[in-house]
Design an enzyme around this catalytic site. Structure first.
Site, mmCIF file in Angstrom:
data_model
loop_
_atom_site.group_PDB
_atom_site.id
_atom_site.type_symbol
_atom_site.label_atom_id
_atom_site.label_comp_id
_atom_site.label_asym_id
_atom_site.label_seq_id
_atom_site.Cartn_x
_atom_site.Cartn_y
_atom_site.Cartn_z
ATOM 1 N N THR A 1 1.421 3.166 -6.699
ATOM 2 C CA THR A 1 1.760 3.727 -5.405
ATOM 3 C C THR A 1 1.020 5.056 -5.313
ATOM 4 O O THR A 1 0.194 5.366 -6.175
ATOM 5 C CB THR A 1 3.286 3.909 -5.257
ATOM 6 O OG1 THR A 1 3.587 4.368 -3.930
ATOM 7 C CG2 THR A 1 3.836 4.919 -6.255
ATOM 8 N N VAL B 1 0.863 -1.181 0.000
ATOM 9 C CA VAL B 1 0.000 0.000 0.000
ATOM 10 C C VAL B 1 0.897 1.227 0.000
ATOM 11 O O VAL B 1 1.831 1.316 0.808
ATOM 12 C CB VAL B 1 -0.928 0.040 1.231
ATOM 13 C CG1 VAL B 1 -1.871 1.238 1.141
ATOM 14 C CG2 VAL B 1 -1.721 -1.253 1.368
ATOM 15 N N CYS B 2 0.629 2.157 -0.913
ATOM 16 C CA CYS B 2 1.336 3.432 -0.950
ATOM 17 C C CYS B 2 2.848 3.202 -1.036
ATOM 18 O O CYS B 2 3.328 2.486 -1.898
ATOM 19 C CB CYS B 2 0.934 4.255 0.267
ATOM 20 S SG CYS B 2 1.368 6.009 0.180
ATOM 21 N N ALA B 3 3.620 3.781 -0.097
ATOM 22 C CA ALA B 3 5.079 3.661 -0.142
ATOM 23 C C ALA B 3 5.565 2.250 0.148
ATOM 24 O O ALA B 3 6.751 1.953 -0.035
ATOM 25 C CB ALA B 3 5.716 4.643 0.836
ATOM 26 N N GLY C 1 -2.686 2.117 -4.155
ATOM 27 C CA GLY C 1 -2.138 3.459 -4.309
ATOM 28 C C GLY C 1 -1.973 4.296 -3.063
ATOM 29 O O GLY C 1 -0.972 4.222 -2.358
#
Length: 328
Positions: free
Chosen positions: A135, A115-117, A168
């Protein structure tokens, strides 16, 4: 205690330095709620998801489990999730131990998620080569630069590539969690879980949330002059000869260096600057769309609407309904 026979999957959450604990505990709760929903629908023999938390052991000696929702059976995580980080990717610590462990687990058949970073941890493990991945939209450039073999796409909130699933934005853990619930417990349990938590089922995009962030740290002073002019003038005049003259470059050289420095052609860059100003006007004012189109440099409101939807994923009126904060 739920028996091993009833556990359809063990999902491991990684507790790396500066991880966002809200996502770790939120996902833990989401999978618990999904399990309870499954039992309500199918009785006590309904399948369950086992959730475990993992971190680097003290002194870097391997990886250890520090939480288990169903203690007892031997651990064998079928899915591992790298949650978001609370700090920017550039400041994240190197996590060679965790990265090696992830690569090992993936080689043994585990599905890896981020998730994300958290995608940077998958990249560090060498698992994004040739893969489509997402991301946070603000980290897309850095992810692509650090792992050039990855195919970074931040228009989508979740990219399910079978054994690699990436999500993302920093709160996209809800989308990832529901994606896994649907895969493991079925669509009806997923929808019921989403209803209970008052969150949208998977399928959102990042497009409406993203904002144009120009690259300004490329070190090309001539191109920077042109960028500053485009920003100051609202990109109303993006004629290439005029921009090249401001940069003090021959036109072909200017076009080549502009694309290299910004990742965009001058026309595309100007469109992004204009649409960014249109977004702000839609969010903060009640001016008609036709007037906003004119104000940001488009005489043809129809062409503006088409371009706005292509860049943001929403028509101007829909964007205003979702993000507008001006009084009616």
């Amino acid at each position: 205690m739920t028996t091993g026979k009833q556990i359809v999957a063990e999902i491991g959450l990684l507790l790396y330095p500066d991880v966002q604990l809200a996502a770790v505990y939120g996902l833990t709760d989401l999978f618990r709620i999904a399990g309870e929903t499954s039992r309500e629908r199918a009785g006590p023999q309904a399948p369950a998801i086992r959730v475990s938390h993992w971190r680097q052991a003290a002194g870097g000696a391997g990886v250890e489990c520090v939480f288990d929702s169903h203690p007892g059976p031997k651990h064998d995580p079928s899915h591992l999730i790298a949650p978001p980080s609370l700090i920017m990717p550039a400041k994240m610590q190197k996590m060679n131990g965790l990265a090696s462990w992830l690569a090992e687990r993936h080689g043994e058949g585990a599905t890896l998620c981020s998730v994300c970073a958290g995608a940077f941890l998958l990249g560090e493990a060498g698992l994004l080569e040739g893969r489509e991945a997402t991301t946070h939209w603000a980290f897309a450039g850095e992810l692509a630069a650090r792992f050039p073999a990855a195919k970074v796409d931040t228009d989508r909130m979740v990219i399910d590539d079978g054994d690699i699933i990436t999500a993302g934005g920093i709160l996209a853990w809800t989308d990832l969690g529901l994606t896994l619930v649907e895969r493991l417990l079925g669509p009806s349990v997923m929808l019921e879980t989403a209803r209970f938590l008052l969150i949208d089922p998977p399928g959102r995009t990042q497009q409406p949330y993203g904002h144009f962030v120009p690259r300004l740290d490329h070190g090309d002073a001539a191109i920077l002059k042109a960028q500053h002019w485009l920003q100051a003038s609202g990109a109303r005049d993006h004629d290439v000869p005029a921009l090249a003259k401001r940069a003090g470059l021959e036109e072909r050289t200017f076009l080549r260096r502009f694309r290299k420095a910004t990742g965009l052609r001058p026309t595309e860059y100007a469109q992004q600057v204009r649409i960014a100003r249109a977004r702000e006007a839609l969010e903060l004012s009640r001016r008609p769309v036709v007037q906003i189109a004119w104000d940001v440099g488009y005489e043809d409101a129809s062409a503006f609407r088409k371009l706005f939807q292509r860049i943001t994923g929403l028509a101007p009126a829909d964007y205003r309904r979702r993000f507008g904060i001006a009084a009616a």
